[in-house]
Scaffold this active site. Structure first.
Site, PDB file in Angstrom:
ATOM      1  N   ASP A   1       0.819  -1.212   0.000  1.00  0.00           N
ATOM      2  CA  ASP A   1       0.000   0.000   0.000  1.00  0.00           C
ATOM      3  C   ASP A   1       0.853   1.262   0.000  1.00  0.00           C
ATOM      4  O   ASP A   1       1.844   1.357   0.718  1.00  0.00           O
ATOM      5  CB  ASP A   1      -0.885  -0.037   1.251  1.00  0.00           C
ATOM      6  CG  ASP A   1      -1.877   1.095   1.310  1.00  0.00           C
ATOM      7  OD1 ASP A   1      -2.431   1.433   0.255  1.00  0.00           O
ATOM      8  OD2 ASP A   1      -2.100   1.627   2.408  1.00  0.00           O
ATOM      9  N   HIS A   2       0.457   2.240  -0.811  1.00  0.00           N
ATOM     10  CA  HIS A   2       0.981   3.603  -0.767  1.00  0.00           C
ATOM     11  C   HIS A   2       2.507   3.684  -0.688  1.00  0.00           C
ATOM     12  O   HIS A   2       3.068   4.151   0.299  1.00  0.00           O
ATOM     13  CB  HIS A   2       0.383   4.357   0.428  1.00  0.00           C
ATOM     14  CG  HIS A   2      -1.018   4.806   0.194  1.00  0.00           C
ATOM     15  ND1 HIS A   2      -1.335   5.881  -0.613  1.00  0.00           N
ATOM     16  CD2 HIS A   2      -2.195   4.311   0.630  1.00  0.00           C
ATOM     17  CE1 HIS A   2      -2.658   6.034  -0.641  1.00  0.00           C
ATOM     18  NE2 HIS A   2      -3.201   5.091   0.091  1.00  0.00           N
TER      19      HIS A   2
ATOM     20  N   ASP B   1      -8.098   1.438   7.180  1.00  0.00           N
ATOM     21  CA  ASP B   1      -6.888   1.552   7.988  1.00  0.00           C
ATOM     22  C   ASP B   1      -7.140   2.310   9.287  1.00  0.00           C
ATOM     23  O   ASP B   1      -7.013   1.753  10.368  1.00  0.00           O
ATOM     24  CB  ASP B   1      -5.784   2.245   7.174  1.00  0.00           C
ATOM     25  CG  ASP B   1      -4.468   2.332   7.943  1.00  0.00           C
ATOM     26  OD1 ASP B   1      -4.313   1.588   8.929  1.00  0.00           O
ATOM     27  OD2 ASP B   1      -3.605   3.133   7.572  1.00  0.00           O
TER      28      ASP B   1
END
Length: 229
Positions: free
Chosen positions: A84-85, A155
């Site tokens: 992620d990211h 999240d």
């Protein structure tokens, strides 16, 4: 998975994890809601998983992914693993080494270590990002699902659910957790397994809420034992 979600106008919760325990909580939440899911690891989460001695992101991501491939077999849902990211300055030190590992696995007839990777190319100012990304209303989620969105990151609320359960235990069992008159307290109160079970249950419940909000509950692909997709 994306095709089924788009056709059914629902989305998969993609849950950030930072430990084997939060991974199990995400798997449990998906299994209890009877929906396949996505587990994702950010560069920061991978660094934490690698240990504070050398903070190796690749080691942390690989370790949790390998753990997931084994543990997920006991849950009756399919699970996709996702990074992620990842910002541009961490691509060479994080994503590209993981891609190389996946290529080696595929060459040996195995599944990739991860099923997808995200490059974070955001260039918006902080204020704009905070405005765009503000924890969305159910009506907005429904509109996004109707428009074809098939994945939503989960999240902020899941770490809170985890920590809230731990904090609640500590407050309720204050005298047993801390030393009392030079003793070590009550092991049943301070044993990590005790508050860890509460944290796992709290996180799994929050994943279940996300599954309901995303109209995904009860829509798993199979009824047998699951593995990472």
């Amino acid at each position: 998975m994306p095709d089924r979600a788009k056709a059914g106008k629902f989305a998969y919760p993609s849950t950030n994890v930072t430990s084997s325990q939060t991974l199990r909580a995400a798997l449990r939440g998906s299994a209890e809601a009877e929906i396949d899911g996505i587990v994702q690891i950010s560069p920061g989460g991978a660094e934490f998983l690698g240990g504070q001695y050398n903070k190796d992101m690749v080691t942390g991501a690989v370790a949790l992914a390998e753990f997931a491939h084994i543990v997920a077999e006991k849950y009756p849902v399919n699970v996709a693993l996702h990074t992620d990211h990842c910002p541009k300055d961490k691509l060479d030190g994080y994503v590209r080494p993981l891609l190389a590992i996946s290529c080696e696995r595929v060459a040996q007839g195995q599944n990739p270590l991860f099923q997808s990777h995200m490059r974070d190319g955001s260039a918006e100012p902080l204020a704009a990002n905070l405005s765009i990304c503000s924890g969305p209303m159910i009506a907005e989620i429904n509109e996004a699902l109707d428009d074809g969105v098939v994945k939503m990151n989960v999240d902020t609320d899941t770490p809170y659910a985890f920590t809230r359960a731990v904090a609640g235990h500590m407050f309720r069992n204050y005298d047993g957790v801390l030393k009392v008159d030079g003793e070590v307290g009550d092991k049943k109160a301070y044993d990590p397994r005790t508050w860890g079970k509460a944290a796992e249950a709290g996180t799994a419940a929050r994943v279940g809420v996300a599954c309901e909000n995303l109209r995904a509950a009860g829509k798993k692909m199979c009824t047998g034992e699951g593995t990472p997709a």
